[in-house]
Design an enzyme around this catalytic site. Structure first.
Site, short mmCIF file in Angstrom:
data_model
loop_
_atom_site.label_atom_id
_atom_site.label_comp_id
_atom_site.label_asym_id
_atom_site.label_seq_id
_atom_site.Cartn_x
_atom_site.Cartn_y
_atom_site.Cartn_z
N GLU A 72 10.17 -7.22 -31.63
CA GLU A 72 10.59 -6.15 -30.58
C GLU A 72 10.82 -4.84 -31.33
O GLU A 72 11.37 -4.03 -30.52
CB GLU A 72 11.71 -6.40 -29.64
CG GLU A 72 13.12 -6.75 -30.47
CD GLU A 72 14.16 -7.30 -29.61
OE1 GLU A 72 14.63 -6.56 -28.90
OE2 GLU A 72 14.91 -8.47 -29.70
N HIS B 176 19.78 -18.83 -30.73
CA HIS B 176 19.70 -17.38 -31.30
C HIS B 176 20.87 -16.50 -31.62
O HIS B 176 21.86 -17.11 -31.29
CB HIS B 176 19.01 -16.40 -29.96
CG HIS B 176 18.96 -15.21 -29.84
ND1 HIS B 176 18.41 -14.54 -31.22
CD2 HIS B 176 19.74 -14.14 -29.25
CE1 HIS B 176 18.61 -13.43 -30.99
NE2 HIS B 176 19.47 -12.94 -29.85
N CYS C 79 13.97 -11.11 -28.15
CA CYS C 79 14.46 -11.91 -29.25
C CYS C 79 13.66 -13.43 -29.01
O CYS C 79 13.59 -14.16 -30.04
CB CYS C 79 15.64 -12.25 -29.52
SG CYS C 79 16.55 -10.53 -29.87
N1 COA Z 1 40.37 -9.75 -36.04
C1 COA Z 1 39.70 -10.72 -35.42
N2 COA Z 1 38.82 -10.67 -34.48
C2 COA Z 1 39.01 -9.45 -33.73
C3 COA Z 1 39.66 -8.61 -34.05
C4 COA Z 1 40.54 -8.37 -35.31
N3 COA Z 1 40.99 -7.68 -35.55
N4 COA Z 1 39.18 -7.43 -33.06
C5 COA Z 1 38.79 -8.23 -32.03
N5 COA Z 1 38.26 -9.40 -32.84
C6 COA Z 1 37.13 -10.17 -32.01
C7 COA Z 1 37.45 -10.14 -30.48
O1 COA Z 1 38.48 -11.23 -30.02
C8 COA Z 1 36.02 -10.91 -30.07
O2 COA Z 1 36.08 -12.36 -30.41
P1 COA Z 1 35.66 -13.45 -29.40
O3 COA Z 1 34.10 -13.22 -29.00
O4 COA Z 1 35.78 -14.79 -29.85
O5 COA Z 1 36.27 -13.21 -28.12
C9 COA Z 1 35.10 -10.26 -31.31
O6 COA Z 1 36.03 -9.72 -32.28
C10 COA Z 1 34.32 -9.17 -30.58
O7 COA Z 1 35.06 -8.02 -30.06
P2 COA Z 1 35.05 -7.38 -28.57
O8 COA Z 1 35.95 -6.51 -28.73
O9 COA Z 1 35.07 -8.66 -27.63
O10 COA Z 1 33.61 -6.94 -28.62
P3 COA Z 1 32.72 -5.47 -29.06
O11 COA Z 1 33.27 -4.45 -28.09
O12 COA Z 1 33.16 -5.40 -30.33
O13 COA Z 1 31.35 -5.83 -28.85
C11 COA Z 1 29.31 -7.13 -28.86
C12 COA Z 1 30.70 -6.98 -29.48
C13 COA Z 1 28.48 -8.18 -29.43
C14 COA Z 1 29.26 -7.24 -27.40
C15 COA Z 1 28.54 -5.81 -29.43
O14 COA Z 1 28.60 -5.58 -30.66
C16 COA Z 1 27.17 -5.47 -28.87
O15 COA Z 1 26.99 -4.92 -27.67
N6 COA Z 1 25.91 -6.04 -29.53
C17 COA Z 1 24.87 -5.81 -29.16
C18 COA Z 1 24.29 -6.90 -28.01
C19 COA Z 1 24.29 -8.23 -28.46
O16 COA Z 1 24.34 -8.49 -29.66
N7 COA Z 1 23.95 -9.02 -27.47
C20 COA Z 1 23.99 -10.56 -27.66
C21 COA Z 1 23.24 -11.14 -26.42
S1 COA Z 1 21.24 -11.21 -27.11
#
Ligand code: COA
Length: 465
Positions: free
Chosen positions: A81, A255, A119
């Protein structure tokens, strides 16, 4: 005659950023990256690398390791992609690079296309090439499917800590030594969605992270429903009353946009598969709460996300479920090994599940487990969106290949770069002739565009010996 993956080779660029440096630069708790996302090192493509050079490097390794010659190969497909051209397919660049080594026109018979569906396209490419061989069209030649991507998100965005880069080349043959695909079980699901997309001209995607996560889970579960029907009909799985299809699948490879997503996908699928079984009562007793039910029984993604109360309760239940001994046991036995590579490489988009497969084989083998005959279930997802669920069985000769796998050695010595240098690469301020590392035994990009208008956009590569 069984058809499947005979061997695989990887290529991972040697530059990386460390999660602690990244966390400090962005003001994030490093524990969030290490545990919440599951990343320690993110691989980065150097200024003279792109998805085509990485694909050619993985393919060349596959050919060298197996003493393959161009005449042994009937097709080369590249799934990505991170396309470099709106029209010219990435496999044509790859053929051009390989022919610099193997000789002009030596691969002219090896047709193929570049495949795109976020993906999941590598899984479609594998399925199509497997069926090309099953149909007797291959004239005793093998197919090579290469999955290659650079996962690049906007600086400062939530996606930035789910970046990575690399390629996996898969050799598809009759009587494969690694994994033979199960027949008549592959199941797909497709829907028009905007969870993650990259409009023309944009280098980074537009992504609704939470939405894409949930869509991934729902779509893989739906494809699993059809897989189940087909697997029961084909007789490869026979279920007793208190059993789920996951009980009959020895390994689960999904994935992996990031490590934690694999863990969450397993939890989602197990909950779905187990909630109607007798064991569920014991599990909810261990959790100490009933599983929340959404207000809207349709269970569409929109209705689930709008049900804030349910979402909150469901998060609580999901976290509690993931620390039960029931989940942990399945996770340790069936998934954990597939996640190890993701934590030190990062997101590889099309290649992420196949790097996961490679990780699974290497690290399960190191546990001294006999892998012969074990069934691997695959849950592939691509935004936009489509999911594919399929399975395969590890073959008797796997040891020949898996005993030689060594992730650290196959990546090679790595160089950590500062966040400042990473940002220069990200902003494309370093040109292809300003790479950080000297290339050795690999294809690199040496020119883009020509002096005259008719060579605009030409990409030229060479093999740096
Ligand atoms: N210590 C440990 N864990 C922590 C933390 C800390 N201090 N602070 C946050 N976390 C954990 C959260 O609890 C969460 O865990 P969980 O998934 O078990 O609930 C995790 O870290 C992610 O944090 P969160 O705030 O929920 O999400 P984010 O805003 O950081 O975004 C994604 C995470 C993946 C959504 C973001 O990186 C993204 O958009 N990625 C691209 C899209 C993608 O990969 N999509 C996947 C489908 S193809």
């Amino acid at each position: 005659m069984p058809v499947g993956i005979d061997d695989m080779a990887i290529y991972v660029p040697k530059l990386y950023i460390d999660y602690k440096d990244f966390a400090e630069a962005r003001g994030i708790d490093p524990q969030k990256l290490e545990y919440g996302i599951g990343i320690k090192k993110m691989a980065l493509a150097d200024a003279n690398q792109d998805p085509a050079s990485m694909a050619a490097n993985a393919c060349m390794r596959l050919m060298k390791n197996n003493d393959l010659h161009p005449q042994d190969i009937g097709r080369i497909y590249v799934a990505t992609e991170s396309g470099l051209d709106e029209s010219k397919a990435m496999n044509s660049f790859v053929i051009g690079m390989l022919e610099q080594v193997y000789g002009e026109s030596t691969l002219e018979h090896a047709g193929g296309i570049e495949c795109k569906f976020a993906c999941v396209s590598g899984s479609y490419a594998l399925y199509d090439n497997t069926n090309w061989i099953r149909a007797g069209e291959s004239n005793d030649k093998a197919a090579i499917v290469i999955v290659s991507d650079i996962a690049k998100y906007d600086l400062g965005s939530a996606g930035e800590y789910t970046q990575g880069a690399g390629a996996v080349a898969l050799l598809i043959k009759e009587n494969p030594r690694l994994v033979a695909f199960d027949e008549r079980v592959t199941s797909t699901i497709i829907k028009n969605e905007y969870d993650f997309y990259r409009p023309f001209g944009k280098e980074t995607p537009l992504v609704n992270g939470l939405y894409s996560n949930l869509l991934y889970l729902i779509q893989v579960r739906k494809a699993l429903e059809t897989y189940k029907e087909k697997a029961l009909k084909a007789g490869i799985i026979v279920l007793r009353d208190d059993e789920s299809v996951t009980d009959h699948i020895d390994y689960i490879s999904v994935h992996l946009p990031y490590r934690r997503m694999g863990e969450k996908a397993l939890a989602y699928l197990l909950r779905h598969e187990w909630r109607h079984l007798p064991r569920w009562k014991k599990i909810t007793e261990e959790i100490g709460m009933d599983e929340p039910v959404p207000k809207d029984p349709r269970g569409t993604i929109e209705s689930i996300l709008a049900d804030v109360e349910f979402m909150k309760a469901d998060e609580k239940f999901r976290r509690a479920f993931m620390i039960t001994k029931y989940y942990q046991d399945v996770f340790d036995k069936k998934m954990a090994s597939s996640l190890q590579a993701s934590a030190v490489i990062g997101n590889l988009y099309t290649a992420s599940m196949y790097m996961g497969l490679r990780s699974l084989l290497e690290f399960e083998y190191l546990k001294n487990i006999d892998l012969y005959g074990k069934r691997i279930g695959f849950g592939s997802y691509g935004s936009g969106c489509s999911a594919m669920v399929f399975s395969g069985v590890i073959q008797e000769k796997y040891k020949e290949l898996v005993s030689r796998m060594n992730l650290d050695r196959d990546i090679g010595p790595r160089t950590k770069i500062s966040i400042e240098d990473y940002e220069k690469l990200h902003k494309n301020t370093r040109k292809y002739n300003e790479a950080f590392l000297d290339a050795e035994d690999e294809f690199i990009l040496v020119n883009i565009g020509g002096k005259t208008a008719d060579r605009a956009g030409f990409r030229e590569y060479c093999y740096a010996g």
